[in-house]
Write an enzyme that holds these catalytic residues in place. Structure first.
Site, PDB file in Angstrom:
ATOM      1  N   ASN A  48      37.318  39.837  39.113  1.00 56.24           N
ATOM      2  CA  ASN A  48      37.609  40.293  40.463  1.00 56.24           C
ATOM      3  C   ASN A  48      36.341  40.922  41.041  1.00 56.24           C
ATOM      4  OD1 ASN A  48      37.449  43.018  39.532  1.00 56.24           O
ATOM      5  ND2 ASN A  48      39.633  43.021  39.028  1.00 56.24           N
ATOM      6  N   ARG A  49      36.411  41.365  42.266  1.00 54.37           N
ATOM      7  CA  ARG A  49      35.210  41.855  42.940  1.00 54.37           C
ATOM      8  C   ARG A  49      34.621  43.077  42.214  1.00 54.37           C
ATOM      9  NH1 ARG A  49      35.540  41.767  49.172  1.00 54.37           N
ATOM     10  NH2 ARG A  49      37.578  42.663  48.708  1.00 54.37           N
ATOM     11  N   LYS A  50      35.478  43.998  41.783  1.00 54.36           N
ATOM     12  CA  LYS A  50      35.008  45.203  41.098  1.00 54.36           C
ATOM     13  C   LYS A  50      34.324  44.843  39.773  1.00 54.36           C
ATOM     14  CE  LYS A  50      36.696  49.680  39.392  1.00 54.36           C
ATOM     15  NZ  LYS A  50      36.456  49.502  37.955  1.00 54.36           N
ATOM     16  N   GLU A  51      34.940  43.941  39.015  1.00 56.69           N
ATOM     17  CA  GLU A  51      34.364  43.527  37.733  1.00 56.69           C
ATOM     18  C   GLU A  51      33.025  42.828  37.921  1.00 56.69           C
ATOM     19  OE1 GLU A  51      38.584  42.793  35.326  1.00 56.69           O
ATOM     20  OE2 GLU A  51      37.686  41.195  36.538  1.00 56.69           O
ATOM     21  N   ASP A  57      46.220  36.823  36.358  1.00 54.74           N
ATOM     22  CA  ASP A  57      46.747  35.944  35.311  1.00 54.74           C
ATOM     23  C   ASP A  57      47.165  34.600  35.895  1.00 54.74           C
ATOM     24  OD1 ASP A  57      46.473  38.066  33.505  1.00 54.74           O
ATOM     25  OD2 ASP A  57      48.495  38.795  33.917  1.00 54.74           O
TER      26      ASP A  57
END
Length: 496
Positions: A207-210, A277
């Site tokens: 995701n964007r944060k990761e 998921d």
């Protein structure tokens, strides 16, 4: 002449025939629903009056559950504790007939449980019960042995990493080596700031944060997301990155191609639990089925838009994905258009009520009174009418390069608006033989320009006691003639 559209019907049918190996951290997701009417006198917190609880497969288990919803078989490999949560997970996995569960157990391991407390559609609190620890050497050896055996029959590998200890560095490295040696695509839902541990993977889905944490770059704009993803590709030795960006959709970045930015497909966001998921499951199933990554990413984007509109860790079915596709292209929801698997299930339900099933098929390009009459006649000889609709690619092969005039989504929506039609199933083949064999209609209807002997599928229907009906034709109507009038006779396609 047709508008540009993507035919996902054939893709979803191919996905239903795929098989994947899914390895990762399983957990039990518990949802506690209730109402809040007052603030506690003990502290400034709401008091939740519990009304019901629900337990679901979480983590890698939710990936396997999403594969099952697509009709995709999977081998699910994980390590659990011998505790109450582990026993509940055994029962939940056992309810999914498409999952081959290979669950390993450790005496001193604690199965992760996530409890979410919800009132008025809002999550009040999440409480996690877990003990993060790497799996034992004996479990590593057993897991890798089982994975190597399964990769011989699975079309791809999913690594669902929640950082709970199943996917150790050694396990990840060896699994990727085995999958690459077998020529299988490898889809990784990554965890942590070091994506280098997934070197050799086909595609990562942060995701964007990761992505920001792993690349140490800003990810606010399209250009920044692309730059960060390319850094991961170059520094971590992976082929592609699919970034999930919440309300900004998704971005697919490949080393040798321009980025693909996909707008968010969600109409209403209710619960984002497990949406990642769903993305992993649909993307991996698409790649395992041999679908190009761009199309697989589009399918994953549609599926993600569906599950965030549901409560809990939800799944997206082929019928929902197909409806979402048509809703996107037509700005209206056509709930009568379903894939073959959903049609078969619906018909089984109709038959339990003693209803007679009729079937007819065609291209139905530029619907005219002749079509309407045929469908009305077909509906009179049955209780429920299913229409097989040729896909855009199929119409082009049958009618010529200038056809169809209308996309399959538009043609399906028009058919679905008729009271005489109960279901529409789009098929990619040139004939509806496979549909007829699967649905086994009681009545097969075609126009009187055929004879019973020349109707495709007639012998099949008659073999089990069904009958063939030839409908009266309305003279003076044809799609070819209509197009000829509109184009001044300049038509290269074959007769409708």
């Amino acid at each position: 002449m047709t508008e540009e559209t993507t035919d996902f019907t054939a893709d979803l049918e191919r996905i239903a025939g795929a098989r994947l190996l899914c390895v990762g951290d399983a957990m039990l997701d518990r949802f506690i629903y209730g109402s809040v009417d007052r603030i506690s006198p003990e502290a400034p917190i709401p008091v939740l009056q519990i009304q019901c609880e629900q337990a679901m497969l979480g983590g890698a288990g939710n990936v396997a559950r999403n594969l099952s919803a697509l009709g995709t078989e999977s081998c699910f490999l994980t390590v659990l504790g011998r505790d109450e949560a582990g026993r509940m997970l055994i029962g939940l996995v056992g309810e999914e007939t498409s999952i081959e569960a290979q669950l390993l157990f450790e005496e001193n391991r604690r199965t992760t449980v996530k409890r979410r407390y919800i009132a008025g559609g809002q999550q009040l609190l999440r409480a996690d019960d877990e003990l993060v620890a790497q799996i034992a050497p004996a479990s590593v050896a057993d897991l890798l042995s089982r994975a190597e055996t399964d990769l011989a029959t699975s079309g791809g590998l999913i690594l669902s990493d929640y950082g709970k200890g199943v996917l150790t560095d050694a396990v990840v490295t060896r699994l990727i080596e085995m999958a690459r040696a077998a020529g299988r695509p490898i889809v990784v839902d990554p965890k942590g700031a070091d994506f280098g541990r997934y070197a050799g993977a086909t595609i990562l889905t942060p995701n964007r944060k990761e992505l920001a944490e792993a690349s140490r770059l800003p990810v606010g704009t399209d250009a920044e997301v692309e730059e960060a993803a390319r850094k991961i590709i170059e520094s971590c030795d992976v082929a592609m990155v699919l970034v999930t960006r919440s309300q900004d959709g998704m971005t697919l970045v490949r080393a040798d191609a321009p980025p693909l930015h996909l707008k968010a497909a969600a109409r209403e966001v209710y619960d984002v639990s497990g949406a990642g998921d769903t993305v992993v499951a649909v993307l991996a199933a698409g790649l395992a089925a041999g679908i190009p990554v761009e199309r697989a990413a589009e399918l994953a984007n549609l599926a993600a838009g569906i599950v965030v509109g549901k409560a809990g860790t939800a799944v997206a079915t082929p019928g929902e994905i197909l409806n979402a596709q048509h809703a996107t292209s037509l700005m209206s929801m056509d709930r009568k258009t379903v894939p073959l698997s959903t049609a078969a299930e619906t018909i089984r339900g109709w038959r339990t009520h003693g209803l007679k099933i009729g079937f007819t098929n065609g291209c139905f390009d530029l619907l005219h009174p002749g079509h309407v009459s045929l469908l009305a006649q077909a509906r009179k000889v049955c209780d429920r009418l299913v229409v097989g609709l040729n896909s855009d690619a199929s119409v082009k092969r049958l009618k010529g390069e200038d056809r169809p005039v209308q996309s399959e989504a538009a043609r399906a929506a028009v058919l679905g608006s008729l009271a005489s039609v109960d279901l529409v199933v789009i098929f990619a083949e040139d004939t509806p033989i496979h549909l007829i064999e699967t649905l086994r209609p009681d009545v097969l209807v075609k126009g009187a320009d055929y004879t019973v002997e020349t109707v495709v599928g007639a012998e099949i229907v008659q073999s089990y006691g069904g009958r063939v009906v030839l409908a009266t034709l309305e003279a003076g109507f044809s799609t070819t003639g209509t197009i000829g009038k509109l184009t001044g006779g300049k038509l290269t396609g074959r007769k409708a």
